[in-house]
Motif scaffolding. Structure first.
Motif, PDB file in Angstrom:
ATOM      1  N   GLU A 428      34.183  50.134  34.000  1.00  0.00           N
ATOM      2  CA  GLU A 428      35.449  49.433  33.741  1.00  0.00           C
ATOM      3  C   GLU A 428      36.117  48.956  35.025  1.00  0.00           C
ATOM      4  OE1 GLU A 428      37.683  48.702  30.990  1.00  0.00           O
ATOM      5  OE2 GLU A 428      35.732  48.690  30.020  1.00  0.00           O
ATOM      6  N   ARG A 429      36.077  49.809  36.059  1.00  0.00           N
ATOM      7  CA  ARG A 429      36.808  49.452  37.284  1.00  0.00           C
ATOM      8  C   ARG A 429      36.159  48.246  37.952  1.00  0.00           C
ATOM      9  NH1 ARG A 429      38.498  52.401  42.559  1.00  0.00           N
ATOM     10  NH2 ARG A 429      36.269  52.454  42.891  1.00  0.00           N
ATOM     11  N   LEU A 430      34.809  48.276  38.017  1.00  0.00           N
ATOM     12  CA  LEU A 430      34.106  47.119  38.595  1.00  0.00           C
ATOM     13  C   LEU A 430      34.410  45.868  37.781  1.00  0.00           C
ATOM     14  CD1 LEU A 430      30.585  48.465  39.597  1.00  0.00           C
ATOM     15  CD2 LEU A 430      32.408  47.677  41.091  1.00  0.00           C
ATOM     16  N   GLY A 431      34.509  46.068  36.458  1.00  0.00           N
ATOM     17  CA  GLY A 431      34.813  44.929  35.594  1.00  0.00           C
ATOM     18  C   GLY A 431      36.161  44.324  35.926  1.00  0.00           C
ATOM     19  N   ARG A 432      37.162  45.174  36.177  1.00  0.00           N
ATOM     20  CA  ARG A 432      38.487  44.664  36.518  1.00  0.00           C
ATOM     21  C   ARG A 432      38.459  43.943  37.851  1.00  0.00           C
ATOM     22  NH1 ARG A 432      40.374  49.366  33.976  1.00  0.00           N
ATOM     23  NH2 ARG A 432      40.455  50.511  35.932  1.00  0.00           N
ATOM     24  N   TRP A 433      37.731  44.510  38.823  1.00  0.00           N
ATOM     25  CA  TRP A 433      37.613  43.839  40.116  1.00  0.00           C
ATOM     26  C   TRP A 433      36.951  42.476  39.955  1.00  0.00           C
ATOM     27  CZ3 TRP A 433      39.063  44.265  45.106  1.00  0.00           C
ATOM     28  CH2 TRP A 433      39.720  45.440  45.485  1.00  0.00           C
ATOM     29  N   GLN A 434      35.885  42.469  39.163  1.00  0.00           N
ATOM     30  CA  GLN A 434      35.195  41.196  38.952  1.00  0.00           C
ATOM     31  C   GLN A 434      36.153  40.178  38.344  1.00  0.00           C
ATOM     32  OE1 GLN A 434      32.169  41.160  35.896  1.00  0.00           O
ATOM     33  NE2 GLN A 434      32.056  38.932  36.002  1.00  0.00           N
ATOM     34  N   PHE A 435      36.916  40.617  37.355  1.00  0.00           N
ATOM     35  CA  PHE A 435      37.831  39.696  36.682  1.00  0.00           C
ATOM     36  C   PHE A 435      38.836  39.095  37.655  1.00  0.00           C
ATOM     37  CE2 PHE A 435      40.476  37.834  33.571  1.00  0.00           C
ATOM     38  CZ  PHE A 435      41.782  38.117  33.924  1.00  0.00           C
ATOM     39  N   TRP A 436      39.461  39.947  38.453  1.00  0.00           N
ATOM     40  CA  TRP A 436      40.507  39.418  39.329  1.00  0.00           C
ATOM     41  C   TRP A 436      39.943  38.550  40.433  1.00  0.00           C
ATOM     42  CZ3 TRP A 436      45.035  38.868  37.578  1.00  0.00           C
ATOM     43  CH2 TRP A 436      45.538  39.761  36.639  1.00  0.00           C
ATOM     44  N   LEU A 437      38.793  38.977  41.008  1.00  0.00           N
ATOM     45  CA  LEU A 437      38.171  38.147  42.047  1.00  0.00           C
ATOM     46  C   LEU A 437      37.779  36.793  41.470  1.00  0.00           C
ATOM     47  CD1 LEU A 437      35.843  40.487  44.122  1.00  0.00           C
ATOM     48  CD2 LEU A 437      37.825  39.211  44.912  1.00  0.00           C
ATOM     49  N   LEU A 438      37.217  36.790  40.271  1.00  0.00           N
ATOM     50  CA  LEU A 438      36.815  35.543  39.639  1.00  0.00           C
ATOM     51  C   LEU A 438      38.029  34.657  39.411  1.00  0.00           C
ATOM     52  CD1 LEU A 438      34.703  33.766  38.207  1.00  0.00           C
ATOM     53  CD2 LEU A 438      35.228  34.989  36.104  1.00  0.00           C
ATOM     54  N   SER A 439      39.104  35.251  38.903  1.00  0.00           N
ATOM     55  CA  SER A 439      40.269  34.424  38.570  1.00  0.00           C
ATOM     56  C   SER A 439      40.881  33.815  39.819  1.00  0.00           C
ATOM     57  CB  SER A 439      41.308  35.267  37.819  1.00  0.00           C
ATOM     58  OG  SER A 439      40.739  35.766  36.644  1.00  0.00           O
ATOM     59  N   ILE A 440      41.019  34.639  40.862  1.00  0.00           N
ATOM     60  CA  ILE A 440      41.604  34.096  42.096  1.00  0.00           C
ATOM     61  C   ILE A 440      40.673  33.045  42.687  1.00  0.00           C
ATOM     62  CG2 ILE A 440      42.280  34.675  44.453  1.00  0.00           C
ATOM     63  CD1 ILE A 440      43.049  37.456  43.361  1.00  0.00           C
ATOM     64  N   GLY A 441      39.395  33.407  42.807  1.00  0.00           N
ATOM     65  CA  GLY A 441      38.437  32.490  43.426  1.00  0.00           C
ATOM     66  C   GLY A 441      38.318  31.189  42.658  1.00  0.00           C
ATOM     67  N   PHE A 442      38.217  31.302  41.344  1.00  0.00           N
ATOM     68  CA  PHE A 442      38.046  30.105  40.528  1.00  0.00           C
ATOM     69  C   PHE A 442      39.229  29.160  40.655  1.00  0.00           C
ATOM     70  CE2 PHE A 442      37.126  27.359  37.148  1.00  0.00           C
ATOM     71  CZ  PHE A 442      38.279  27.208  36.413  1.00  0.00           C
TER      72      PHE A 442
END
Lengths: 637, 185, 315
Positions: A428-442
């Motif tokens: 779950e934690r990696l998933g949250r990191w992935q989500f936020w990095l993706l959103s900011i980066g995108f």
């Protein structure tokens, strides 16, 4: 809640396992007809193509990050952006959605396999061979270089010299064959093989979405196949379909391509809508609000998507009033999408939220897709489109709708169904990191492109001069791309680690409503020990109160399933599934050989047809074992 | 993924690559070609120098040295473009000839090697073929030479141009076979 | 800097107006939907902390909300449709009396402009620049020589594709003087990136002067090296592709060079025009614009200087 014991004794269970097992090792791997194995192949291969396309995209961002950069020259850049678009659209987006559907559909409708498993097995190999052929061409400086839409005359015989556009045209044949085969299989399964009691209105929304997109595929893909083959004839056989000097028309290609091309983005978007409709009820802990409205919206979206294609051609000299009709249609399709959005918000509002990673991606979907959808409304208007068509504004729009409308739901779906597929939980934690990095980066990558488009930056240019003033925003875009890359790396890491040593998952870790959560994690090759009977749209939350709960009487010694009626899913016919066979892969290789030969020779186009013909005939020829088994079952059910 | 999968995948990839390896030469687009030599345009003279040159003699050595490339589709396509732009069509039509001889048949009055054709183009020939030395840069002349050979099917068919986007009735160069068996590739 | 929102003419102004209306409308819708989502998430999260399995919100209230939101969306869309169609109509209704008529042909990768006139001897050609009078409508006929290109001057109007085999027109008017940039906006091959043209709007009297000057043939070169440069031009390969009115060079395959020295760019926006840039361009255009159809000419230094000197006289 997991399925209570279905009452099969140990001997029957063993027989079932044996009937549905594959031959051992390599032979089993080639000949398997297990929809889950084939679907996993599709999704993994599609994700590999996604990463390849992403590398190409990163290369483009890097080349354009400063004015006058000489990382890549114009010739290679043209190949890179064409390969990026072609890979993402043909080799990733549609196959991954079909792959996910191929895995989930039989589980969700409560059956053991899809209707035509040999066809879906064959379609995977055709897809793989097609994708590898395209990349082999790219590796040898023969990558397609006329854009993913391959307009003539640039992709035609005179200006598209060499074999680059031939590889593109042939790729279209490969991928559209794959898409059509899967669409027919999925649509048939959804219509004819549902569990008894699963009437059309009790069918899960994900299955509805798959069915709608499959029917769309059947109507739209033949058009682009035909068009690409006509261009091939112009390129290889001297015909004049697109030669204005001899009575042809360059605009004909645009009509044929976009008549497919616009529905194509909906082949990608509609299954994503289905994924969201599957995830939200589970995490809102209540049935979907407006189930019927969503079904009608999905069907309406499917229909309307065929009436929009001219909005890609507003800059041509088509009659102005006619273009305005397409503005009206483009606006109209927003309404069913809006209905679905509002129903989802209502479902959340009327429920009790459980905020896990899948739901996080759904929230991200809302924000990102809304921006993309609203810029899409802007682009639907003729005057506004005339300014921003073929600029970076469109690049921004298309990435917002594709990443927001397809990639976010796909990630949500992967986090949601991964436990079912691999029997492990993703972190779950990696998933949250992935989500936020993706959103900011995108958003860093693509939001500035709206501004660049309005400032006059056209698409598909390999460099620009400093006096345009485009440099700073392009640089920001490049930084964002690198952040997105980091989020993708996290994703891969999460998956690999989970498969290797993730926390084991129960059959129903999220307490979902649909039938796939009744199977084990991962499911057995036969999916369910006995076919369930369904009495509501949320079978696991509201099992049948009275009457039978499972189907009894199907053979456990043979691969037998139940075919039901279309509207009310009443039991209709007993169906013997095909058994594992090497013919699908053989047929796929003969098709691949034929198509690749046809790139280099007209003779090849004709003579090369012979091996596939033989392979398909051999495929369908009934074997003695099959005929005997069917006879036995008829005599003694 | 099992090792079986990996091996099968690698084999497929290798096969695909081998099929397309010739693409490297076919798709090469070399924009920085051999430059025009300084003395090349010195012999051009005045405008009225569109006269026929000496028969059968020329810079074969020079011609053999560099510039000719029949494997690149871009080279052949550019040659086709210059054939149209510099009005070869005026005397030779689309290869069928008119006031000039046909270029798509088996007859080669002054030789069909790249060097011969280059000499014909640069120095001219008796009976009306003008000398284009100093007019057409050598780089472009070599591209025309390659294209002229494609008119008779003497270049690899996967690099030869297909039909042009204009009004014409000739068979595309890619579909032409050499008339004489000994010319077949 | 080219900018679709910095309108220098009525069409671009109409479109910019539509842009701002759409932007505010879409922003309002976005904020509204995000607020609704935020509220839903918050209430749902709060409800999750209370025990029980029963559905939380009354479906009837939700039905009213969803229904009215859908109705509102439809009304807004119909409104926007009407604004869009009215804008489109306004774009088409540019008064065309006394319009200047220009025929633009797009090539890979440069623009040919022919200024038409009722009198045949007043017709002149130029390339990669579009000079127009302020306040007078311009009707541009668009044709393509090879592949599909697109004509786009963001400050003045939207774009129009030039499609081989089809002839179409675009009409616009510049209402203020200034320099703008036009670009090709349809992928057309290797050098789509460098297919720009300068658009200059001049006050009517200065435009008349410019047109008069353009109609004139190239002046006779006076200086010795310019004379030698002209000889090189006419006896070398230049005249096969380029034209200079008043000489025997009448090539139609490359840009017309009669008044080349007065243009601001070389190679359709590849590089700013100056003697040094010109020398670099002639010697090796492939370095600046790889793939362009102009070959390299590695001339001896004095020949190159002479050629450049001649071309600089072509004002």
């Amino acid at each position: 809640m997991a399925e209570a014991s279905s009452g099969l004794d140990a001997q029957a269970q063993a027989e079932l396992a044996r009937a549905w097992s594959d031959p051992p090792t390599f032979k089993g791997w080639i000949c398997t007809l297990d929809h889950k194995a084939i679907a996993r192949r599709f999704v993994v291969t599609a994700l590999l193509f996604f990463f390849a396309g992403g590398v190409l995209g990163g290369l483009m961002r890097h080349q354009l990050s400063e004015p006058g950069k000489t990382l890549v020259g114009p010739d290679l850049y043209n190949q890179v952006f064409t390969m990026h678009g072609t890979t993402m659209m043909f080799l990733f987006a549609v196959p991954v959605m079909q792959g996910v559907a191929l895995y989930l559909l039989p589980l969700m409708v409560g059956t053991r396999n899809t209707a035509f498993p040999r066809m879906s097995a064959c379609s995977y190999w055709i897809y793989l061979i097609g994708g590898l052929t395209l990349f082999a061409g790219f590796a040898c400086n023969t990558g397609a270089d006329a854009g993913w839409f391959s307009y003539v005359p640039l992709a035609g015989p005179e200006y598209g010299f060499g074999k680059r556009s031939d590889f593109w045209n042939v790729l279209v044949n490969f991928t559209e064959a794959t898409g059509l085969m899967l669409a027919v299989d999925l649509a048939t399964t959804a219509l004819k093989m549902r569990a008894p009691g699963m009437s059309l209105l009790r069918m899960p929304l994900f299955v509805w979405a798959t069915m709608v997109s499959s029917v769309m595929i059947i109507f739209a893909m033949p058009t682009v196949m035909l068009g690409a083959n006509l261009v091939q004839f112009d390129r290889m056989a001297g015909t004049h379909f697109f030669n204005p000097a001899e009575g042809g028309d360059a605009l004909l290609w645009q009509h044929m391509f976009w008549y497919f091309g616009h529905p194509e983005v909906y082949f990608i978007f509609v299954p994503a809508l289905g994924m969201i409709s599957a995830i939200i009820p589970t995490f809102a802990r209540r049935p979907m609000f407006g189930h019927r409205a969503i079904v009608l919206s999905l069907i309406a979206t499917g229909f309307l998507s065929f009436g929009l294609w001219v909005h890609h051609m507003y800059a041509t000299n088509l009659p102005e009033l006619g273009k305005s009709f397409f503005t009206a249609m483009s606006f109209m399709i927003a309404i069913p999408s809006a209905v679905q959005l509002f129903c989802w918000i209502a479902t959340i509002a009327g429920g009790r939220l459980v905020l896990k990673t899948p739901m996080l991606f759904i929230a991200g979907f809302f924000a990102t897709l809304m921006i993309g959808g609203l810029t899409g409304i802007m682009l639907g208007s003729v005057p506004l489109d005339l300014q921003v068509h073929d600029t970076y504004f469109v690049v921004a729009h298309l990435h917002y709708v594709l990443i927001g409308g397809a990639l976010y739901p796909l990630f949500g779906a992967i986090y949601y169904w991964f436990p079912k597929v691999y029997g492990r939980m993703l972190d779950e934690r990696l998933g949250r990191w992935q989500f936020w990095l993706l959103s900011i980066g995108f958003n860093l990558t693509f939001f500035p492109l709206h501004v660049l488009g309005l400032h006059g930056m056209p698409r598909r240019i390999y460099t620009y001069t400093a006096d345009t003033g485009w440099g700073p925003l392009k640089f920001v875009s490049w930084v964002g791309a690198m952040i997105e890359d980091a989020s993708m790396a996290l994703f891969v890491f999460n998956i690999v680690r989970a498969v290797w040593k993730g926390r084991p998952a129960e059959p129903d870790p999220w307490d979902g409503p649909t039938l796939e959560w009744a199977a084990s994690s991962p499911p057995a090759p036969y999916n369910f020990e006995r076919i369930p009977v369904v009495a509501s749209a949320e079978p696991l939350w509201s099992p049948p109160a009275s009457g039978p709960r499972w189907v009894a009487g199907l053979s456990t010694k043979l691969r037998e399933g139940l075919v039901t009626t279309v509207l009310d899913a009443l039991p209709d016919v007993r169906y013997l599934y095909p058994t594992p066979s090497p013919w699908p892969i053989v047929a796929a290789f003969t098709v691949g050989f034929w198509l690749v030969w046809s790139i280099f020779s007209n003779k090849g186009m004709l003579i090369g047809l012979l091996p596939p013909t033989i392979a398909f005939i051999a495929w369908y020829w009934p074997t003695k074992e099959e005929a005997d088994a069917e006879l036995e079952v008829e005599k003694r059910p | 993924m099992s090792s079986v999968c990996r091996r099968a995948g690698a084999a497929t990839a290798l096969a695909a690559v081998l099929l397309a390896v010739p693409g490297c030469e076919r798709e090469a687009r070399r924009f920085d070609k051999v430059p025009v030599a300084p003395d090349a345009r010195a012999r051009a003279g005045a405008l009225a120098s569109f006269t026929a040159g000496p028969p059968g003699r020329g810079l074969r050595e020079r011609a053999a040295a560099g510039g000719y490339d029949e494997r690149s589709a871009w080279t052949l396509a550019q040659g086709k473009r210059w054939y149209r732009w510099f009005n070869c069509i005026g005397c030779h039509a689309q290869g069928g000839g008119g006031s000039g001889p046909a270029l798509m048949d088996a007859g080669w009055t002054y030789g069909k090697t790249p060097g011969d054709i280059f000499t014909t183009l640069m120095d001219g020939r008796p009976n009306g073929m003008p000398a284009f030395r100093g007019r057409i840069p050598e780089e472009q002349a070599w591209q025309i030479v390659a294209y002229v050979r494609s008119l008779s099917g003497l270049v690899p068919s996967d690099a030869a141009p297909n039909r042009g986007d204009e009004l014409h009735g000739a068979e595309p160069e890619e579909l032409r076979e050499p008339t004489r068996p000994e010319d077949k590739r | 800097m080219s900018d679709a929102l910095d309108a220098a003419g009525p069409q671009a102004a109409w479109i910019a107006r539509l842009w701002w209306i759409s932007l505010w409308l879409c922003l309002a819708v976005f904020i509204g939907v995000m607020a609704a989502l935020g509220l839903a998430l918050w209430r749902s999260h709060r409800a999750a902390r209370t025990a029980g399995d029963a559905p939380v919100r009354k479906d009837r209230a939700l039905r009213v909300l969803v229904g009215s939101a859908t109705l509102l969306s439809s009304v807004l869309l119909v409104g926007l449709l009407e604004v869009s169609v009215l804008t489109d109509r306004a774009l088409e209704r540019l008064p065309r009396g006394d319009a200047l008529s220009i025929r633009v042909t797009a090539h890979q990768w440069w623009w040919e402009m022919v200024y038409e006139d009722a009198r045949a001897d007043h017709v002149f050609a130029t390339a990669n620049e579009l000079v127009i009078p302020v306040g007078r409508p311009v009707v541009v006929t668009l044709e393509a020589d090879d592949v599909i290109h697109s004509f786009w001057v963001p400050n003045l109007h939207g774009k129009k594709d030039l499609i081989p085999g089809r002839s179409t027109t675009i009409e616009f008017r510049a209402d203020r003087a200034g320099r703008f940039v036009g670009r090709c906006a349809e992928f057309c091959g290797l050098q789509h990136a460098f297919m720009a043209y300068d658009v200059v709007a001049l006050p009517p009297d200065r435009y008349a002067q410019w047109a008069e000057h353009e109609r004139a043939s190239a002046p006779e070169p006076q200086a010795a090296d310019a004379v030698r440069g002209r000889e090189l031009f006419l006896t070398g390969s230049c005249m096969l592709c380029h034209a200079v009115q008043g000489t025997s060079a009448q090539g139609r395959r490359g840009p017309d060079l009669t008044h080349f020295a007065s243009r601001s760019h070389i190679g359709a926006g590849s590089i700013a025009n100056s003697p040094q840039a010109l020398a670099r361009w002639i010697e090796d255009p492939q370095k600046l614009k790889p793939g362009a159809n102009m070959p390299s000419h590695f001339l001896p230094a004095d020949d190159l200087a002479a050629l450049v000197a001649y071309l600089e006289t072509l004002t």
